[in-house]
Enzyme design. Sequence first.
Site, PDB file in Angstrom:
ATOM      1  N   SER A   5       0.808  -1.223   0.000  1.00 48.32           N
ATOM      2  CA  SER A   5       0.000   0.000   0.000  1.00 48.32           C
ATOM      3  C   SER A   5       0.839   1.270   0.000  1.00 48.32           C
ATOM      4  CB  SER A   5      -0.874  -0.009   1.259  1.00 48.32           C
ATOM      5  OG  SER A   5      -1.410   1.271   1.504  1.00 48.32           O
TER       6      SER A   5
ATOM      7  N   GLU B   1       0.167   3.614   1.763  1.00 46.44           N
ATOM      8  CA  GLU B   1       0.255   4.035   3.167  1.00 46.44           C
ATOM      9  C   GLU B   1       1.668   3.812   3.718  1.00 46.44           C
ATOM     10  OE1 GLU B   1      -2.665   6.118   4.683  1.00 46.44           O
ATOM     11  OE2 GLU B   1      -1.577   4.985   6.217  1.00 46.44           O
TER      12      GLU B   1
ATOM     13  N   TYR C  42      -1.459   0.339  10.649  1.00 43.72           N
ATOM     14  CA  TYR C  42      -1.740  -0.320   9.365  1.00 43.72           C
ATOM     15  C   TYR C  42      -0.541  -0.166   8.420  1.00 43.72           C
ATOM     16  CZ  TYR C  42      -3.624  -0.849   4.621  1.00 43.72           C
ATOM     17  OH  TYR C  42      -3.814  -1.218   3.305  1.00 43.72           O
TER      18      TYR C  42
HETATM   19  P1  NAP Z   1     -11.428  -4.615   1.998  1.00 40.67           P
HETATM   20  O1  NAP Z   1     -12.584  -4.262   1.138  1.00 40.67           O
HETATM   21  O2  NAP Z   1     -11.368  -4.101   3.390  1.00 40.67           O
HETATM   22  O3  NAP Z   1     -11.338  -6.222   2.045  1.00 40.67           O
HETATM   23  C1  NAP Z   1     -10.510  -6.888   2.971  1.00 40.67           C
HETATM   24  C2  NAP Z   1     -10.757  -8.368   2.849  1.00 40.67           C
HETATM   25  O4  NAP Z   1      -9.910  -9.069   3.793  1.00 40.67           O
HETATM   26  C3  NAP Z   1     -12.180  -8.799   3.169  1.00 40.67           C
HETATM   27  O5  NAP Z   1     -12.559  -9.807   2.259  1.00 40.67           O
HETATM   28  C4  NAP Z   1     -12.036  -9.383   4.570  1.00 40.67           C
HETATM   29  O6  NAP Z   1     -13.012 -10.354   4.885  1.00 40.67           O
HETATM   30  C5  NAP Z   1     -10.684 -10.045   4.455  1.00 40.67           C
HETATM   31  N1  NAP Z   1     -10.068 -10.392   5.739  1.00 40.67           N
HETATM   32  C6  NAP Z   1      -9.787  -9.549   6.750  1.00 40.67           C
HETATM   33  N2  NAP Z   1      -9.193 -10.237   7.737  1.00 40.67           N
HETATM   34  C7  NAP Z   1      -9.086 -11.536   7.353  1.00 40.67           C
HETATM   35  C8  NAP Z   1      -8.576 -12.729   7.941  1.00 40.67           C
HETATM   36  N3  NAP Z   1      -8.038 -12.728   9.156  1.00 40.67           N
HETATM   37  N4  NAP Z   1      -8.628 -13.887   7.242  1.00 40.67           N
HETATM   38  C9  NAP Z   1      -9.183 -13.898   6.014  1.00 40.67           C
HETATM   39  N5  NAP Z   1      -9.709 -12.802   5.408  1.00 40.67           N
HETATM   40  C10 NAP Z   1      -9.656 -11.645   6.080  1.00 40.67           C
HETATM   41  O7  NAP Z   1     -10.048  -4.197   1.298  1.00 40.67           O
HETATM   42  P2  NAP Z   1      -9.768  -3.799  -0.244  1.00 40.67           P
HETATM   43  O8  NAP Z   1      -9.966  -2.345  -0.408  1.00 40.67           O
HETATM   44  O9  NAP Z   1     -10.425  -4.762  -1.124  1.00 40.67           O
HETATM   45  O10 NAP Z   1      -8.187  -4.017  -0.286  1.00 40.67           O
HETATM   46  C11 NAP Z   1      -7.627  -5.292  -0.605  1.00 40.67           C
HETATM   47  C12 NAP Z   1      -6.199  -5.346  -0.096  1.00 40.67           C
HETATM   48  O11 NAP Z   1      -5.429  -4.318  -0.720  1.00 40.67           O
HETATM   49  C13 NAP Z   1      -6.041  -5.130   1.400  1.00 40.67           C
HETATM   50  O12 NAP Z   1      -4.938  -5.909   1.818  1.00 40.67           O
HETATM   51  C14 NAP Z   1      -5.696  -3.652   1.515  1.00 40.67           C
HETATM   52  O13 NAP Z   1      -4.992  -3.415   2.709  1.00 40.67           O
HETATM   53  C15 NAP Z   1      -4.852  -3.473   0.270  1.00 40.67           C
HETATM   54  N6  NAP Z   1      -4.841  -2.129  -0.305  1.00 40.67           N
HETATM   55  C16 NAP Z   1      -6.009  -1.506  -0.611  1.00 40.67           C
HETATM   56  C17 NAP Z   1      -5.975  -0.258  -1.226  1.00 40.67           C
HETATM   57  C18 NAP Z   1      -7.246   0.460  -1.603  1.00 40.67           C
HETATM   58  O14 NAP Z   1      -7.172   1.674  -1.875  1.00 40.67           O
HETATM   59  N7  NAP Z   1      -8.383  -0.224  -1.677  1.00 40.67           N
HETATM   60  C19 NAP Z   1      -4.735   0.347  -1.528  1.00 40.67           C
HETATM   61  C20 NAP Z   1      -3.570  -0.352  -1.221  1.00 40.67           C
HETATM   62  C21 NAP Z   1      -3.624  -1.592  -0.623  1.00 40.67           C
HETATM   63  P3  NAP Z   1     -14.448  -9.968   5.560  1.00 40.67           P
HETATM   64  O15 NAP Z   1     -15.358  -9.666   4.403  1.00 40.67           O
HETATM   65  O16 NAP Z   1     -14.786 -11.210   6.297  1.00 40.67           O
HETATM   66  O17 NAP Z   1     -14.215  -8.781   6.432  1.00 40.67           O
HETATM   67  O1  G4F Z   2     -10.488   6.880   2.655  1.00 38.01           O
HETATM   68  P1  G4F Z   2      -9.499   6.763   3.751  1.00 38.01           P
HETATM   69  O2  G4F Z   2      -9.959   6.163   5.036  1.00 38.01           O
HETATM   70  O3  G4F Z   2      -8.257   5.996   3.138  1.00 38.01           O
HETATM   71  P2  G4F Z   2      -6.710   5.892   3.566  1.00 38.01           P
HETATM   72  O4  G4F Z   2      -6.508   6.160   5.007  1.00 38.01           O
HETATM   73  O5  G4F Z   2      -5.936   6.717   2.594  1.00 38.01           O
HETATM   74  O6  G4F Z   2      -6.424   4.344   3.347  1.00 38.01           O
HETATM   75  C1  G4F Z   2      -6.895   3.661   2.188  1.00 38.01           C
HETATM   76  O7  G4F Z   2      -5.924   3.735   1.175  1.00 38.01           O
HETATM   77  C2  G4F Z   2      -4.686   3.062   1.468  1.00 38.01           C
HETATM   78  C3  G4F Z   2      -3.763   3.282   0.277  1.00 38.01           C
HETATM   79  O8  G4F Z   2      -3.014   4.459   0.484  1.00 38.01           O
HETATM   80  C4  G4F Z   2      -4.985   1.596   1.698  1.00 38.01           C
HETATM   81  F1  G4F Z   2      -3.834   0.923   1.901  1.00 38.01           F
HETATM   82  C5  G4F Z   2      -5.913   1.461   2.885  1.00 38.01           C
HETATM   83  O9  G4F Z   2      -6.231   0.070   3.066  1.00 38.01           O
HETATM   84  C6  G4F Z   2      -7.202   2.212   2.576  1.00 38.01           C
HETATM   85  O10 G4F Z   2      -7.832   1.554   1.495  1.00 38.01           O
HETATM   86  O11 G4F Z   2      -8.921   8.224   4.107  1.00 38.01           O
HETATM   87  C7  G4F Z   2      -8.380   9.069   3.125  1.00 38.01           C
HETATM   88  C8  G4F Z   2      -8.109  10.442   3.726  1.00 38.01           C
HETATM   89  C9  G4F Z   2      -7.333  10.421   5.039  1.00 38.01           C
HETATM   90  O12 G4F Z   2      -6.327  11.404   4.989  1.00 38.01           O
HETATM   91  C10 G4F Z   2      -8.345  10.788   6.095  1.00 38.01           C
HETATM   92  O13 G4F Z   2      -7.818  11.495   7.221  1.00 38.01           O
HETATM   93  O14 G4F Z   2      -9.363  11.046   4.024  1.00 38.01           O
HETATM   94  C11 G4F Z   2      -9.260  11.686   5.277  1.00 38.01           C
HETATM   95  N1  G4F Z   2     -10.603  11.814   5.857  1.00 38.01           N
HETATM   96  C12 G4F Z   2     -11.202  12.996   6.150  1.00 38.01           C
HETATM   97  N2  G4F Z   2     -12.411  12.769   6.695  1.00 38.01           N
HETATM   98  C13 G4F Z   2     -11.417  10.809   6.200  1.00 38.01           C
HETATM   99  C14 G4F Z   2     -12.568  11.411   6.736  1.00 38.01           C
HETATM  100  N3  G4F Z   2     -11.289   9.474   6.103  1.00 38.01           N
HETATM  101  C15 G4F Z   2     -12.329   8.695   6.514  1.00 38.01           C
HETATM  102  N4  G4F Z   2     -12.226   7.347   6.377  1.00 38.01           N
HETATM  103  N5  G4F Z   2     -13.464   9.254   7.049  1.00 38.01           N
HETATM  104  C16 G4F Z   2     -13.639  10.601   7.189  1.00 38.01           C
HETATM  105  O15 G4F Z   2     -14.666  11.071   7.688  1.00 38.01           O
END
Ligand code: NAP
Ligand code: G4F
Length: 322
Positions: A123, A125, A147
Amino acid sequence: MPTALVTGVTGQDGSYLAEFLLQQGYKVIGMVRRTSTINFERLKHIQRQIEIVQGDLLDQMSLIGILQDHRPQEVYNLAAQSFVPTSFSQPVLTGEFTALGVTRMLEAIRFVDPQIRFYQASSSEMFGKVMEVPQRETTPLYPRSPYGVAKVYGHWITINYRESYNLFGCSGILFNHESPRRGLEFVTHKITDAAARIKLGLAHELHLGNLEARRDWGYAGDYVRAMWLMLQQDAPDDYVVATGETHSVQEFVEEAFSYLDLDWKQYVVQDPKYYRPAEVDLLVGDPAKAGAKLGWEPTVNFRQLVRLMVDADLQTLQNNEK
Ligand code: NAP
Ligand code: G4F
């Protein structure tokens, strides 16, 4: 027919990746953890085409058993505790899933079949307090949340197993990617859902935290294609996947509300409850390597992303009202 195992298949990315792999002719095994109620909302349209198996990143033997039973050629490790604020309130659990869970899967691969190709969901992050703008594969890491710290561990253990045991392990450093299937607690979907509710008279305000944070937001459907491309190369490597554009949370709000002819200032309330103990102020990726080596590029820009999410939320809410 190749077989792929997807952990986190019930999540946003898992559902898009499973769809994509089916289109490529894969047999898809989706790993889900045991829950008391079924949670296949994002998979319901393809549920019959994939095989769901029970396993948990906390349970080493469950991972070994799945690999032995299904013999995948590729493993996509998407499962994680992925919400940054929860990582501050549940740091130990986040470390168990998001960090050590990666080692458990790598150990299972080493034990069952070291030829398996492995994708780790790293990520942006990890860049946290950024050391360079834009961020690329060589930018030093400085995570700002439990995280982010856990993802740094997952990233480096993947590289370590590649270098130590010659595993085909790739780490995709993905910047934020969104879609109508994004969890509602993430800021983008929180905003588009609230804007649609306000437009329909179902809500009157939206509480947000830091409006100044900047993110490089892309479309999830584009990003799962990059995951697959990484595992089709001759050699394993790590790639940044991003759009190369950055926007503030406020810009996202403005775009969503103005699309619905709403003045965001009348509805948005800044609420300290949503501030984080440490913030990631600016993320913007350089996807040049993914472009040059994988031939990957995004197809959805910022404005299109906001609009497609708003449209989907309006549609869902209108359907629910019927
Ligand atoms: P998400 O919607 O939160 O999905 C997370 C998945 O992980 C869900 O299917 C959840 O299952 C499963 N999970 C959590 N804990 C587990 C465990 N102990 N054993 C088995 N399964 C488990 O996340 P996403 O946005 O699809 O992201 C996918 C991956 O990419 C994650 O690793 C995230 O950290 C990473 N990532 C995401 C972004 C982004 O912007 N979306 C960016 C960079 C990296 P349940 O449905 O049971 O909760
Ligand atoms: O949407 P966010 O919660 O995403 P964040 O923290 O960037 O993390 C997501 O992206 C990562 C990749 O860089 C993934 F790895 C991670 O698993 C996840 O998918 O927050 C985005 C920004 C932050 O700066 C937060 O402080 O939005 C700001 N924010 C402002 N108000 C808020 C809010 N975030 C959330 N969730 N809720 C608010 O009300």
